[in-house]
Write a protein that holds these residues in place. Structure first.
Motif: not given
Ligand code: G1P
Length: 308
Positions: A130-143
């Motif tokens: 499964f994946a874990v995503l922390l809310g403080d980091d936003l990753i640009d959808p283009r990358d």
């Protein structure tokens, strides 16, 4: 015939933190709901999970986090009002967040750290990666980062973390990884991990940024992980145990949890974790928006040259 493993479909988003760095804004509003331009920060994170194919999202929440559930749910009154007005554009914006993913919620209860938050997801996740995503980091959808991490996990097994080179003076704010190269230029094998080391003791300047693709073996390790830095159960400590055990493994059983790999990210990342970073994230994203960007950029130029 061997069955091919199920594709990873579940994302876990820890969102139980108190957001004390943003008081008083976060006194009655979860920090995840603070807008980045015109969308709550958390919606970017759910959108990122969905675009990597993870449509089953579990949020680990706590007290005072009800607005998160409301945001990803229907709002019939508002929808009706906008329909009556014939405002299709805003109606679509309201409906977008409730149509994104299948949302689930579990409460963390005691705030005992990120490792503990991830452990709260165990009954929902079951026996699959499964994946874990922390809310403080936003990753640009283009990358796209998560899709690459999933690819590496499906090939290598075990767990995969996202790493990014940071200024060595900043490494004390992050988990830090010692690594070895692999055949892929963006993939490394993790040999050691330290949570928020002093710059003088950091094994590298590779920081863990808030994306993980974890094998289910992490849960047993988290159950045995004692509180570490800040007296909290650290995900980094559990991953360190996993990496160490795999490296010294002599039996198939010891190898079960799999290795820990890192994907080294070189794309655009926006940090919303503290006030200055949050402001920078808003300015950068606003500048890049097609609708707001041109006008905002020319105002910003004028402001910087004439008023600062
Ligand atoms: C957490 C992790 C840390 C990681 C960071 C990324 O720390 O414990 O290893 O580098 O997220 O944002 P936090 O920032 O929640 O204290």
């Amino acid at each position: 015939m061997t069955q091919s493993p199920l594709r990873i479909s579940k994302a876990v988003i820890p969102a139980a933190g108190l957001g004390t760095r943003f008081l008083p804004a976060t006194k009655a509003t979860p920090k995840e709901m603070l807008p980045v331009v015109d969308k709550p920060a958390i919606q970017y994170v759910v959108e990122e999970a969905v675009s990597a194919g993870l449509t089953d999202v579990l949020m680990v929440t706590g007290r005072n986090k009800r607005p998160l559930e409301d945001h990803f749910d229907r709002n019939y009154e508002l929808e009706e009002a906008l329909t009556r007005k014939g405002d299709a554009e805003r109606l679509a914006k309201v409906q977008e967040s409730s149509d994104l993913a299948t949302m689930h919620y579990v409460r963390q209860g005691d705030p005992r750290g990120l490792g503990h938050a991830v452990l709260c997801a165990a009954p929902h996740v079951g026996d699959q990666p499964f994946a874990v995503l922390l809310g403080d980091d936003l990753i640009d959808p283009r990358d796209p980062l998560l899709a690459r991490m999933i690819e590496v996990q499906e090939r290598e097994g075990g767990s995969v973390i996202a790493l990014m080179e940071v200024d060595p003076a900043q490494i004390h704010q992050y988990g830090c990884a010692a690594v070895e190269p692999t055949g892929d230029s963006d993939v490394v094998k993790v040999t050691n991990l330290v949570e928020k080391p002093d710059a003088s003791e950091a094994p590298s300047n590779l920081a863990i940024i808030g994306r993980y693709v974890l094998g289910p073996g992490i849960f047993d390790i988290l159950r045995e992980t004692a509180p570490g830095r800040g007296n909290e159960i650290q995900l980094t400590d559990a991953l360190e145990k996993l990496a160490a055990r795999h490296q010294s493994a002599t039996t198939a059983e010891e190898r079960l949890g799999g290795p820990v790999h890192g994907v080294v990210f070189k794309g655009r990342r926006y940090d919303t974790g503290d006030r200055s970073d949050y402001l920078r994230a808003i300015v950068r994203l606003a500048c890049e928006r097609e609708d707001l960007g041109p006008e905002f950029r020319s105002w910003l130029r004028r402001y910087v040259t004439e008023e600062m």
